[in-house]
Write a protein that holds these residues in place. Structure first.
Motif, PDB file in Angstrom:
ATOM      1  N   LYS A 163       0.805  -1.197   0.003  1.00  0.00           N
ATOM      2  CA  LYS A 163      -0.072  -0.074   0.006  1.00  0.00           C
ATOM      3  C   LYS A 163       0.825   1.413   0.178  1.00  0.00           C
ATOM      4  CE  LYS A 163      -3.712  -2.367   2.253  1.00  0.00           C
ATOM      5  NZ  LYS A 163      -5.011  -2.174   3.371  1.00  0.00           N
ATOM      6  N   TYR A 179     -12.548  -2.295  -3.800  1.00  0.00           N
ATOM      7  CA  TYR A 179     -13.047  -2.417  -2.352  1.00  0.00           C
ATOM      8  C   TYR A 179     -14.532  -2.193  -2.244  1.00  0.00           C
ATOM      9  CZ  TYR A 179      -8.546  -2.059  -0.191  1.00  0.00           C
ATOM     10  OH  TYR A 179      -7.128  -2.515   0.208  1.00  0.00           O
ATOM     11  N   HIS A 201     -16.626  -3.163   0.723  1.00  0.00           N
ATOM     12  CA  HIS A 201     -16.729  -2.208   1.874  1.00  0.00           C
ATOM     13  C   HIS A 201     -17.545  -0.980   1.555  1.00  0.00           C
ATOM     14  CE1 HIS A 201     -14.084  -4.899   3.564  1.00  0.00           C
ATOM     15  NE2 HIS A 201     -13.214  -4.888   2.685  1.00  0.00           N
ATOM     16  N   PHE A 242     -15.588   3.686   6.851  1.00  0.00           N
ATOM     17  CA  PHE A 242     -14.059   4.331   6.235  1.00  0.00           C
ATOM     18  C   PHE A 242     -13.994   4.246   4.944  1.00  0.00           C
ATOM     19  CE2 PHE A 242     -14.147  -0.396   7.716  1.00  0.00           C
ATOM     20  CZ  PHE A 242     -13.488  -0.908   6.631  1.00  0.00           C
ATOM     21  N   GLU A 298     -12.198   7.169   3.267  1.00  0.00           N
ATOM     22  CA  GLU A 298     -10.981   7.209   3.763  1.00  0.00           C
ATOM     23  C   GLU A 298     -10.167   6.220   3.196  1.00  0.00           C
ATOM     24  OE1 GLU A 298      -9.118   6.459   8.178  1.00  0.00           O
ATOM     25  OE2 GLU A 298     -11.184   7.223   8.083  1.00  0.00           O
ATOM     26  N   LEU A 299     -10.633   5.152   2.732  1.00  0.00           N
ATOM     27  CA  LEU A 299      -9.699   3.753   2.162  1.00  0.00           C
ATOM     28  C   LEU A 299      -9.408   4.105   0.923  1.00  0.00           C
ATOM     29  CD1 LEU A 299      -8.889   0.799   2.543  1.00  0.00           C
ATOM     30  CD2 LEU A 299     -11.156   0.122   2.225  1.00  0.00           C
ATOM     31  N   ARG A 349       2.502  -6.490   9.264  1.00  0.00           N
ATOM     32  CA  ARG A 349       1.787  -5.572   9.933  1.00  0.00           C
ATOM     33  C   ARG A 349       2.399  -5.128  11.538  1.00  0.00           C
ATOM     34  NH1 ARG A 349      -3.961  -7.533   7.556  1.00  0.00           N
ATOM     35  NH2 ARG A 349      -3.890  -6.140   5.573  1.00  0.00           N
ATOM     36  N   VAL A 388      -4.578   0.866  11.388  1.00  0.00           N
ATOM     37  CA  VAL A 388      -5.476   0.162  10.816  1.00  0.00           C
ATOM     38  C   VAL A 388      -5.896   0.423   9.580  1.00  0.00           C
ATOM     39  CG1 VAL A 388      -7.614   1.097  11.622  1.00  0.00           C
ATOM     40  CG2 VAL A 388      -7.625  -1.542  11.011  1.00  0.00           C
ATOM     41  N   GLY A 389      -5.783   1.908   9.169  1.00  0.00           N
ATOM     42  CA  GLY A 389      -6.041   2.200   7.849  1.00  0.00           C
ATOM     43  C   GLY A 389      -4.784   2.219   7.056  1.00  0.00           C
ATOM     44  N   ASN A 425      -2.116   0.083   6.912  1.00  0.00           N
ATOM     45  CA  ASN A 425      -1.640  -1.254   7.226  1.00  0.00           C
ATOM     46  C   ASN A 425      -0.677  -2.066   6.008  1.00  0.00           C
ATOM     47  OD1 ASN A 425      -3.678  -2.022   5.693  1.00  0.00           O
ATOM     48  ND2 ASN A 425      -4.856  -3.394   7.177  1.00  0.00           N
ATOM     49  N   HIS A 476      -2.324  -5.651   1.675  1.00  0.00           N
ATOM     50  CA  HIS A 476      -3.500  -6.297   1.451  1.00  0.00           C
ATOM     51  C   HIS A 476      -3.418  -7.739   0.926  1.00  0.00           C
ATOM     52  CE1 HIS A 476      -7.423  -7.338  -0.234  1.00  0.00           C
ATOM     53  NE2 HIS A 476      -6.851  -7.892  -1.269  1.00  0.00           N
TER      54      HIS A 476
HETATM   55  P1  CMP Z   1      -7.553  -4.514   3.696  1.00  0.00           P
HETATM   56  O1  CMP Z   1      -7.238  -6.074   3.822  1.00  0.00           O
HETATM   57  O2  CMP Z   1      -6.805  -4.057   2.363  1.00  0.00           O
HETATM   58  O3  CMP Z   1      -9.115  -4.419   3.153  1.00  0.00           O
HETATM   59  C1  CMP Z   1      -9.894  -3.503   3.604  1.00  0.00           C
HETATM   60  C2  CMP Z   1      -9.226  -2.444   4.367  1.00  0.00           C
HETATM   61  O4  CMP Z   1     -10.007  -1.517   4.928  1.00  0.00           O
HETATM   62  C3  CMP Z   1      -8.181  -3.043   5.316  1.00  0.00           C
HETATM   63  O5  CMP Z   1      -7.298  -3.657   4.757  1.00  0.00           O
HETATM   64  C4  CMP Z   1      -7.917  -1.748   5.975  1.00  0.00           C
HETATM   65  O6  CMP Z   1      -6.853  -1.348   5.774  1.00  0.00           O
HETATM   66  C5  CMP Z   1      -9.190  -0.804   5.841  1.00  0.00           C
HETATM   67  N1  CMP Z   1      -9.860  -0.801   7.214  1.00  0.00           N
HETATM   68  C6  CMP Z   1     -10.400  -1.624   8.042  1.00  0.00           C
HETATM   69  N2  CMP Z   1     -11.077  -0.942   9.449  1.00  0.00           N
HETATM   70  C7  CMP Z   1     -10.708   0.085   9.025  1.00  0.00           C
HETATM   71  C8  CMP Z   1     -10.904   1.279   9.880  1.00  0.00           C
HETATM   72  N3  CMP Z   1     -11.628   1.380  10.919  1.00  0.00           N
HETATM   73  N4  CMP Z   1     -10.602   2.577   9.291  1.00  0.00           N
HETATM   74  C9  CMP Z   1      -9.973   2.813   8.344  1.00  0.00           C
HETATM   75  N5  CMP Z   1      -9.675   1.605   7.486  1.00  0.00           N
HETATM   76  C10 CMP Z   1     -10.006   0.565   7.875  1.00  0.00           C
END
Ligand code: CMP
Length: 139
Positions: free
Chosen positions: A10, A50, A53, A58, A61-62, A103, A110-111, A113, A116
């Motif tokens: 990422k 994504y 989601h 989020f 933001e993602l 990680r 968590v954002g 991270n 993937h």
């Molecule tokens: P990923 O496995 O790429 O798939 C979904 C992504 O959403 C996850 O990794 C995180 O990076 C992101 N994500 C999950 N929870 C949160 C959160 N609370 N705030 C921001 N990003 C999040």
């Protein structure tokens, strides 16, 4: 069985110039990088990728984050590659990730991270097809 999974290094990884360090962990776990390309993900690509989601708080933001800088998309191959890579990545939230995982070692939040990895072989095939042509994967 030998299988393939889809991986993304990422924007926090490219920004900090640690893609090689992450790849060393991947290869150290007996996963082979059989496809790899550095790209700038478009907003449309990120929104499609994504899509599951979309309703999450989020999501915006993602998508912002994933389009904020270069990413490295990869196809990883190995014994039980999907589960193996998820083990190596560690928990989504780095605060909960086990010692020695990508990680735990590298991630800031968590954002942001760092990596993937596909959550199933079925999704791996879908995700690989979104970013790779068969001819760009060399096992
Ligand atoms: P990923 O496995 O790429 O798939 C979904 C992504 O959403 C996850 O990794 C995180 O990076 C992101 N994500 C999950 N929870 C949160 C959160 N609370 N705030 C921001 N990003 C999040």
């Amino acid at each position: 069985a030998t299988e393939r999974t889809f991986s993304i290094l990422k924007p926090d990884a490219t920004r900090r110039n640690i893609t090689g360090a992450v790849n060393a962990v991947i290869e150290g776990a007996d996963l082979r990088i059989v496809g790899q390309r550095r790209i700038r993900m478009s907003r449309a690509q990120a929104e499609t990728f994504y899509g599951v989601h979309k309703e999450r708080p989020f999501f915006g933001e993602l998508v912002e984050f994933m389009t904020s800088g270069p990413v490295v998309v990869q196809v990883l191959e190995g014994e039980n590659a999907v589960a193996r890579y998820r083990e190596v990545m560690g928990a989504t939230n780095p605060a909960q990730a086990a010692e020695g995982t990508i990680r735990k070692t590298f991630s800031e939040s968590v954002g942001e991270n760092t990596v993937h990895g596909s959550d199933s072989a079925e999704n791996a095939a879908i995700e690989i097809a979104q970013f790779f042509q068969a001819s760009d994967i060399v096992g």
